[in-house]
Design a protein around this motif. Structure first.
Motif, mmCIF file in Angstrom:
data_model
loop_
_atom_site.group_PDB
_atom_site.id
_atom_site.type_symbol
_atom_site.label_atom_id
_atom_site.label_comp_id
_atom_site.label_asym_id
_atom_site.label_seq_id
_atom_site.Cartn_x
_atom_site.Cartn_y
_atom_site.Cartn_z
ATOM 1 N N ALA A 32 0.833 -1.215 0.000
ATOM 2 C CA ALA A 32 0.000 0.000 0.000
ATOM 3 C C ALA A 32 0.868 1.265 0.000
ATOM 4 O O ALA A 32 1.909 1.265 0.662
ATOM 5 N N PRO A 33 0.502 2.308 -0.715
ATOM 6 C CA PRO A 33 -0.718 2.439 -1.536
ATOM 7 C C PRO A 33 -0.623 1.815 -2.934
ATOM 8 O O PRO A 33 -1.598 1.827 -3.658
ATOM 9 N N ASP A 62 -0.821 -6.163 1.911
ATOM 10 C CA ASP A 62 -0.609 -5.153 2.952
ATOM 11 C C ASP A 62 -1.614 -5.326 4.081
ATOM 12 O O ASP A 62 -2.705 -5.848 3.871
ATOM 13 N N LEU A 64 -2.919 -2.812 5.306
ATOM 14 C CA LEU A 64 -3.888 -1.764 4.961
ATOM 15 C C LEU A 64 -4.605 -2.106 3.669
ATOM 16 O O LEU A 64 -4.232 -3.044 2.960
ATOM 17 N N ASN A 65 -5.593 -1.285 3.355
ATOM 18 C CA ASN A 65 -6.292 -1.450 2.082
ATOM 19 C C ASN A 65 -5.414 -0.926 0.934
ATOM 20 O O ASN A 65 -4.788 0.120 1.053
ATOM 21 N N ILE A 66 -5.380 -1.662 -0.166
ATOM 22 C CA ILE A 66 -4.639 -1.216 -1.351
ATOM 23 C C ILE A 66 -5.654 -0.969 -2.466
ATOM 24 O O ILE A 66 -6.349 -1.902 -2.883
ATOM 25 N N PRO A 67 -5.771 0.277 -2.938
ATOM 26 C CA PRO A 67 -6.748 0.553 -4.010
ATOM 27 C C PRO A 67 -6.444 -0.292 -5.256
ATOM 28 O O PRO A 67 -5.276 -0.508 -5.568
ATOM 29 N N SER A 76 -5.429 -7.166 0.444
ATOM 30 C CA SER A 76 -5.502 -6.109 1.452
ATOM 31 C C SER A 76 -5.817 -6.743 2.801
ATOM 32 O O SER A 76 -6.361 -7.855 2.855
ATOM 33 N N ASN A 77 -5.494 -6.041 3.872
ATOM 34 C CA ASN A 77 -5.772 -6.530 5.227
ATOM 35 C C ASN A 77 -5.177 -7.912 5.483
ATOM 36 O O ASN A 77 -5.784 -8.743 6.153
ATOM 37 N N HIS A 78 -3.998 -8.143 4.930
ATOM 38 C CA HIS A 78 -3.283 -9.404 5.160
ATOM 39 C C HIS A 78 -1.903 -9.104 5.746
ATOM 40 O O HIS A 78 -1.259 -8.131 5.355
#
Ligand code: SAM
Length: 192
Positions: A32-33, A62, A64-67, A76-78
Motif C-alpha cells: 500500500a498504496p 498489505d 492496509l487497504n490497497i486501491p 488487502s488486510n493481510h
C-alpha cells in the motif's frame, strides 16, 4: 503517475539490476498504496499492455487497504508474516511460485530507532520463510531495512540461502535516513 514517490526507488534499483522481466511472477510485500506494484505491473507486463512479450503476475499484500490496480491482484488486510497469507499466495501464484519477492514493508515507527530497527529486521527474516515456500530456484528478494546492530545478522541469514547479497542505498532514498535495501539474488532452496 505513481501513487507514491517510493516508486522512484524501485525504478532506480530495477534500472540498475534488471530484476523485473516480462512474464515474471512478483510478490510485493507491504504494497500500500501501490506504487511499487505500479512499477512491477509495467516492467513484467502483467496488464498485458505489450502484446509482444509474456504477461507476468503481480500480487501485492498489505495490512492496509490497497486501491485496485489493473494487472495486480491485491491481498488487502493481510499480514505478510502470517503463514495463512503464505498459503493464499501459493494458491494465487502460477504453479505456486514467484521469481521475485519485493518488500518495502515497514512497521509504524515508534521513534525509538533501535526498537524500530529490530522490528523491521524480524519482519525481513520472516521473508526468508516465505521464500522457502514460494521463491523459485535462482529467484531474487529485495527488502527494505533500517540499518542497525542486527543488519549483519539478516545479511548472514540471506547469504546462507542466496548466492549473492548486496546492500543498496538508492539515490531516491533520503540521505539522512537509516533506510537501506538488501538485494539477494540466486536463491538456493535449503535442503532439509
Ligand atoms: N512500496 C509501497 C508503495 O510504493 O506504495 C509503500 C510501502 S509503505 C513504505 C510500508 C507498508 O508496509 C505500509 O503500508 C504498511 O501497512 C505495510 N506493512 C507493515 N507491516 C506489514 C505486515 N506485517 N504485513 C503486510 N504489510 C505490512
Amino acid at each position: 503517475n505513481f501513487r507514491c514517490r517510493s516508486a522512484f526507488k524501485l525504478l532506480e534499483i530495477d534500472d540498475k539490476f534488471g530484476l523485473l522481466q516480462p512474464g515474471y511472477s512478483v510478490v510485493d510485500c507491504g504494497a500500500a498504496p501501490g506504487a511499487w506494484s505500479q512499477v512491477a505491473v509495467q516492467r513484467i507486463n502483467s496488464a498485458g499492455t505489450d502484446q509482444g512479450s509474456p504477461r507476468g503476475t503481480v500480487i501485492g499484500i498489505d495490512l492496509l487497504n490497497i486501491p485496485p490496480l489493473d494487472g495486480a491482484h491485491f491481498l488487502s488486510n493481510h499480514d505478510v508474516t502470517d503463514p495463512a497469507t503464505h498459503g493464499k499466495l501459493q494458491e494465487l501464484l502460477p504453479q505456486g511460485q514467484a521469481h521475485v519477492i519485493l518488500s518495502d514493508m515497514a512497521p509504524n515507527a515508534s521513534g525509538f530507532r533501535d526498537m524500530d530497527h529490530e522490528k523491521l529486521i524480524t519482519m525481513c527474516l520472516s521473508l526468508i520463510d516465505l521464500a522457502e515456500k514460494i521463491l523459485l530456484p535462482r529467484g531474487s528478494l529485495l527488502c527494505k531495512y533500517w540499518d542497525g546492530v542486527f543488519s549483519h545478522h539478516l545479511q548472514e541469514k540471506l547469504s546462507s540461502v542466496f548466492s549473492s547479497v548486496r546492500t543498496i542505498k538508492p539515490d531516491a532514498s533520503r540521505k539522512d535516513s537509516a533506510e537501506r535495501y538488501f538485494l539477494a539474488r540466486m536463491y538456493r532452496k535449503p535442503s532439509k
